[in-house]
Design an enzyme around this catalytic site. Structure first.
Site, PDB file in Angstrom:
ATOM      1  N   GLN A  98       0.833  -1.203   0.000  1.00 27.56           N
ATOM      2  CA  GLN A  98       0.000   0.000   0.000  1.00 27.56           C
ATOM      3  C   GLN A  98       0.861   1.244   0.000  1.00 27.56           C
ATOM      4  OE1 GLN A  98      -2.276  -0.829   3.600  1.00 27.56           O
ATOM      5  NE2 GLN A  98      -1.365   0.934   4.602  1.00 27.56           N
ATOM      6  N   GLY A  99       0.313   2.255  -0.650  1.00 27.44           N
ATOM      7  CA  GLY A  99       0.978   3.546  -0.729  1.00 27.44           C
ATOM      8  C   GLY A  99      -0.042   4.656  -0.574  1.00 27.44           C
ATOM      9  N   TYR A 100       0.462   5.880  -0.560  1.00 26.68           N
ATOM     10  CA  TYR A 100      -0.382   7.035  -0.276  1.00 26.68           C
ATOM     11  C   TYR A 100      -0.273   8.063  -1.382  1.00 26.68           C
ATOM     12  CZ  TYR A 100      -0.924   4.702   4.047  1.00 26.68           C
ATOM     13  OH  TYR A 100      -1.236   3.739   4.968  1.00 26.68           O
ATOM     14  N   LEU A 101      -1.419   8.386  -1.997  1.00 25.52           N
ATOM     15  CA  LEU A 101      -1.479   9.486  -2.949  1.00 25.52           C
ATOM     16  C   LEU A 101      -1.484  10.803  -2.189  1.00 25.52           C
ATOM     17  CD1 LEU A 101      -4.127   7.995  -5.386  1.00 25.52           C
ATOM     18  CD2 LEU A 101      -1.699   8.359  -5.859  1.00 25.52           C
TER      19      LEU A 101
END
Length: 158
Positions: free
Chosen positions: A27-30
């Site tokens: 998971q990553g964050y925009l």
């Protein structure tokens, strides 16, 4: 659309023998602003986009909206994310009528084990398994968005 959850450190890996499932998550964050987080997650072969609002003062409650995406859409969105992709394995453990999600972190957050339990109200009672450790619900260092920028392996007091 409200998420009510509590978060705990995990004292031992005894939960693994009690887990009904486990799955890899990237998971990553925009957007990782504490007042509005936009997360992209790939869980197994399925993608998700999640928007989370600011947590309550005690850290237990916040707005959460999530939608599923096909993998072919989630992969390029994950590539657009801010630096610091979270890599973890999630175990689901049923315990006394509740489900604990236990995350075993890898990579730069290796060594961290966190358990979360979703509740229907902030004051809901639940039975604690013996492998559950210190509660860290109100400590923002244990939010995944924080860990993406300040990995656990770099903490001096870890």
């Amino acid at each position: 659309m409200l998420e009510i959850e509590r978060k705990f450190l995990v004292a031992s890996d005894a939960f693994k023998t009690q887990a009904r499932t486990h799955q890899h998550i990237a998971q990553g964050y925009l957007c990782s602003h504490p007042e509005r987080i936009v997360r992209v997650r790939i869980k197994g072969e399925v993608g998700f986009v999640t928007i989370k609002g600011k947590s309550s003062e005690n850290g237990t409650t916040r707005l959460e909206w999530e939608t599923e995406l096909p993998l072919f859409e989630a992969k390029p969105l994950l590539a657009l994310c801010e630096p610091g992709i979270i890599d973890k394995t999630r175990y689901e453990v049923e315990w006394a009528g509740h489900v604990f999600e236990v995350d075993e972190f890898h990579g730069e957050n290796d060594g961290l084990l966190l358990a979360e339990i979703e509740l229907t109200s902030e004051d809901e009672d639940f039975e604690r398994p013996d492998w559950l450790g210190l509660e860290v619900t109100a400590d923002p260092r244990y939010y995944n968005a924080y860990l993406s920028k300040h990995p656990y392996t770099t903490w001096k007091d870890a």
